[in-house]
Design a protein around this motif. Sequence first.
Motif, PDB file in Angstrom:
ATOM      1  N   TYR A 166       0.806  -1.218   0.000  1.00 47.34           N
ATOM      2  CA  TYR A 166       0.000   0.000   0.000  1.00 47.34           C
ATOM      3  C   TYR A 166       0.843   1.274   0.000  1.00 47.34           C
ATOM      4  CZ  TYR A 166      -3.723  -3.289   1.250  1.00 47.34           C
ATOM      5  OH  TYR A 166      -4.596  -4.340   1.262  1.00 47.34           O
ATOM      6  N   GLU A 167       1.875   1.304   0.829  1.00 50.46           N
ATOM      7  CA  GLU A 167       2.701   2.518   0.918  1.00 50.46           C
ATOM      8  C   GLU A 167       3.479   2.767  -0.370  1.00 50.46           C
ATOM      9  OE1 GLU A 167       2.954   5.163   2.975  1.00 50.46           O
ATOM     10  OE2 GLU A 167       1.141   4.231   3.767  1.00 50.46           O
ATOM     11  N   VAL A 168       3.942   1.690  -1.016  1.00 52.53           N
ATOM     12  CA  VAL A 168       4.650   1.814  -2.293  1.00 52.53           C
ATOM     13  C   VAL A 168       3.729   2.461  -3.333  1.00 52.53           C
ATOM     14  CG1 VAL A 168       5.675   0.523  -4.218  1.00 52.53           C
ATOM     15  CG2 VAL A 168       6.193  -0.137  -1.858  1.00 52.53           C
ATOM     16  N   LEU A 169       2.498   1.973  -3.410  1.00 59.00           N
ATOM     17  CA  LEU A 169       1.527   2.500  -4.373  1.00 59.00           C
ATOM     18  C   LEU A 169       1.179   3.952  -4.066  1.00 59.00           C
ATOM     19  CD1 LEU A 169      -0.815  -0.625  -4.561  1.00 59.00           C
ATOM     20  CD2 LEU A 169       0.641   0.230  -6.406  1.00 59.00           C
ATOM     21  N   LYS A 170       0.925   4.248  -2.791  1.00 61.55           N
ATOM     22  CA  LYS A 170       0.519   5.604  -2.393  1.00 61.55           C
ATOM     23  C   LYS A 170       1.648   6.606  -2.648  1.00 61.55           C
ATOM     24  CE  LYS A 170      -1.637   8.006   1.530  1.00 61.55           C
ATOM     25  NZ  LYS A 170      -0.564   8.904   1.991  1.00 61.55           N
ATOM     26  N   THR A 171       2.873   6.212  -2.344  1.00 64.24           N
ATOM     27  CA  THR A 171       4.022   7.112  -2.551  1.00 64.24           C
ATOM     28  C   THR A 171       4.205   7.434  -4.029  1.00 64.24           C
ATOM     29  OG1 THR A 171       5.135   6.282  -0.576  1.00 64.24           O
ATOM     30  CG2 THR A 171       6.508   7.379  -2.215  1.00 64.24           C
ATOM     31  N   GLU A 172       4.107   6.409  -4.887  1.00 62.57           N
ATOM     32  CA  GLU A 172       4.278   6.647  -6.324  1.00 62.57           C
ATOM     33  C   GLU A 172       3.129   7.479  -6.874  1.00 62.57           C
ATOM     34  OE1 GLU A 172       5.045   4.368 -10.589  1.00 62.57           O
ATOM     35  OE2 GLU A 172       4.896   3.152  -8.768  1.00 62.57           O
ATOM     36  N   TYR A 173       1.915   7.178  -6.419  1.00 59.19           N
ATOM     37  CA  TYR A 173       0.737   7.936  -6.862  1.00 59.19           C
ATOM     38  C   TYR A 173       0.888   9.414  -6.497  1.00 59.19           C
ATOM     39  CZ  TYR A 173      -4.140   9.576  -6.886  1.00 59.19           C
ATOM     40  OH  TYR A 173      -5.289  10.307  -7.097  1.00 59.19           O
ATOM     41  N   GLU A 174       1.246   9.692  -5.251  1.00 61.04           N
ATOM     42  CA  GLU A 174       1.367  11.081  -4.793  1.00 61.04           C
ATOM     43  C   GLU A 174       2.480  11.822  -5.535  1.00 61.04           C
ATOM     44  OE1 GLU A 174      -0.305  11.231  -0.266  1.00 61.04           O
ATOM     45  OE2 GLU A 174       1.722  10.441  -0.523  1.00 61.04           O
ATOM     46  N   SER A 175       3.532  11.105  -5.904  1.00 58.82           N
ATOM     47  CA  SER A 175       4.648  11.748  -6.619  1.00 58.82           C
ATOM     48  C   SER A 175       4.228  12.247  -7.999  1.00 58.82           C
ATOM     49  CB  SER A 175       5.833  10.779  -6.754  1.00 58.82           C
ATOM     50  OG  SER A 175       5.564   9.781  -7.729  1.00 58.82           O
ATOM     51  N   LEU A 176       3.130  11.697  -8.522  1.00 63.62           N
ATOM     52  CA  LEU A 176       2.667  12.055  -9.865  1.00 63.62           C
ATOM     53  C   LEU A 176       1.449  12.970  -9.855  1.00 63.62           C
ATOM     54  CD1 LEU A 176       3.123   8.518 -11.431  1.00 63.62           C
ATOM     55  CD2 LEU A 176       4.308  10.582 -12.196  1.00 63.62           C
ATOM     56  N   LEU A 177       1.015  13.396  -8.667  1.00 65.90           N
ATOM     57  CA  LEU A 177      -0.184  14.238  -8.587  1.00 65.90           C
ATOM     58  C   LEU A 177       0.029  15.591  -9.261  1.00 65.90           C
ATOM     59  CD1 LEU A 177      -1.773  13.785  -5.042  1.00 65.90           C
ATOM     60  CD2 LEU A 177      -2.871  13.359  -7.250  1.00 65.90           C
ATOM     61  N   PHE A 178      -0.892  15.942 -10.122  1.00 68.34           N
ATOM     62  CA  PHE A 178      -0.886  17.237 -10.811  1.00 68.34           C
ATOM     63  C   PHE A 178      -1.007  18.360  -9.782  1.00 68.34           C
ATOM     64  CE2 PHE A 178      -3.707  20.380 -13.168  1.00 68.34           C
ATOM     65  CZ  PHE A 178      -2.707  20.884 -13.978  1.00 68.34           C
ATOM     66  N   ARG A 179      -0.097  19.317  -9.868  1.00 72.14           N
ATOM     67  CA  ARG A 179      -0.050  20.524  -9.038  1.00 72.14           C
ATOM     68  C   ARG A 179       0.216  20.250  -7.555  1.00 72.14           C
ATOM     69  NH1 ARG A 179      -0.086  24.752 -11.659  1.00 72.14           N
ATOM     70  NH2 ARG A 179      -0.160  25.969  -9.753  1.00 72.14           N
ATOM     71  N   LYS A 180       0.775  19.097  -7.241  1.00 70.56           N
ATOM     72  CA  LYS A 180       1.167  18.839  -5.851  1.00 70.56           C
ATOM     73  C   LYS A 180       2.265  19.822  -5.447  1.00 70.56           C
ATOM     74  CE  LYS A 180       2.709  15.139  -2.744  1.00 70.56           C
ATOM     75  NZ  LYS A 180       4.026  15.608  -2.297  1.00 70.56           N
ATOM     76  N   ASP A 181       2.116  20.359  -4.239  1.00 73.12           N
ATOM     77  CA  ASP A 181       3.074  21.309  -3.656  1.00 73.12           C
ATOM     78  C   ASP A 181       3.130  22.644  -4.398  1.00 73.12           C
ATOM     79  OD1 ASP A 181       3.797  19.412  -1.711  1.00 73.12           O
ATOM     80  OD2 ASP A 181       5.288  18.521  -3.035  1.00 73.12           O
ATOM     81  N   LYS A 182       2.109  22.912  -5.228  1.00 73.23           N
ATOM     82  CA  LYS A 182       2.048  24.199  -5.937  1.00 73.23           C
ATOM     83  C   LYS A 182       0.753  24.922  -5.562  1.00 73.23           C
ATOM     84  CE  LYS A 182       4.577  22.559 -10.019  1.00 73.23           C
ATOM     85  NZ  LYS A 182       4.487  22.304 -11.477  1.00 73.23           N
ATOM     86  N   PRO A 183       0.808  26.260  -5.410  1.00 71.75           N
ATOM     87  CA  PRO A 183      -0.435  26.992  -5.140  1.00 71.75           C
ATOM     88  C   PRO A 183      -1.448  26.740  -6.261  1.00 71.75           C
ATOM     89  CG  PRO A 183       1.481  28.394  -4.800  1.00 71.75           C
ATOM     90  CD  PRO A 183       1.988  27.142  -5.442  1.00 71.75           C
ATOM     91  N   SER A 184      -2.663  26.342  -5.889  1.00 74.56           N
ATOM     92  CA  SER A 184      -3.687  25.989  -6.862  1.00 74.56           C
ATOM     93  C   SER A 184      -5.026  26.589  -6.454  1.00 74.56           C
ATOM     94  CB  SER A 184      -3.822  24.463  -6.969  1.00 74.56           C
ATOM     95  OG  SER A 184      -2.593  23.878  -7.340  1.00 74.56           O
ATOM     96  N   THR A 185      -5.948  26.602  -7.393  1.00 74.30           N
ATOM     97  CA  THR A 185      -7.279  27.147  -7.140  1.00 74.30           C
ATOM     98  C   THR A 185      -8.299  26.019  -7.199  1.00 74.30           C
ATOM     99  OG1 THR A 185      -6.592  29.210  -8.192  1.00 74.30           O
ATOM    100  CG2 THR A 185      -8.954  28.897  -7.861  1.00 74.30           C
ATOM    101  N   PHE A 186      -9.243  26.056  -6.255  1.00 73.87           N
ATOM    102  CA  PHE A 186     -10.267  25.021  -6.148  1.00 73.87           C
ATOM    103  C   PHE A 186     -11.647  25.661  -6.110  1.00 73.87           C
ATOM    104  CE2 PHE A 186      -6.388  23.670  -4.120  1.00 73.87           C
ATOM    105  CZ  PHE A 186      -6.214  22.358  -4.535  1.00 73.87           C
ATOM    106  N   ARG A 187     -12.633  24.900  -6.567  1.00 71.91           N
ATOM    107  CA  ARG A 187     -14.025  25.343  -6.466  1.00 71.91           C
ATOM    108  C   ARG A 187     -14.798  24.323  -5.646  1.00 71.91           C
ATOM    109  NH1 ARG A 187     -15.731  25.937 -11.727  1.00 71.91           N
ATOM    110  NH2 ARG A 187     -15.358  28.182 -11.723  1.00 71.91           N
TER     111      ARG A 187
END
Length: 243
Positions: free
Chosen positions: A181-202
Amino acid sequence: MYIIKLNAIDSTNTYLKALASAKLPKDFTVVVAEQQTEGRGQMGTLWQTEIGKNLTVSVFKKLSGFKVANQFYISMVVSLAIINALKTLQIPQLRIKWPNDILSADKKICGILIENVIKNNEFQGSIIGFGLNVNQKYFDDLPQASSMSTLTGVLYNKDEVLSKILKQLQFYFKLLESKKYEVLKTEYESLLFRKDKPSTFRTSDNAVFSGIIQGVHKNGKLKVWTEDEIIKSFDLKEITLLY
């Protein structure tokens, strides 16, 4: 692996659901359609596709005894499998837009719809549908959509692309069945669009706010560091990440 090829169908997911309601299909039963008349995306949206140009596919994965609480890991597995298959074809700048849209160079090229089969309160398996824009060139009124061919200038063999994706699905489901589970979650999070960047949400009531994606919980909720310096968790129905 058992592959069913169809010329036209309302929805490959609906086709597999009908099979599963009578008797569970074989593990890795794959349905591929040249044309989908009622392809569906997340939260009931329609998936638009040009006949014969793209991949519209559903896969049945048997998951007897799998915990319903861990079902977001299936979404992670599918997203990672598709991204890693596309990497072998040199598709550029691949990212996952939460929860499971696949982007290349900030354009959506693949949508995923996962529908779980649960009988008598027990997990039986998953119907994994995905629509991948392969050779389509024009997307009317969809400015954020693109295709593999548009991005690279290459005309792709759809069977070859599908084969690579199915191979990666088998690899990543083995990781899931091994409880990595941790291997999958770590790889998934590393590929998240706009992770660690200021973003706008609705929000669902149309309020707009700024925040920074920190990652996801194991249940799939998005962790966002908000303007008031609190990390809040959001479900898919609660917020939309704006481009």
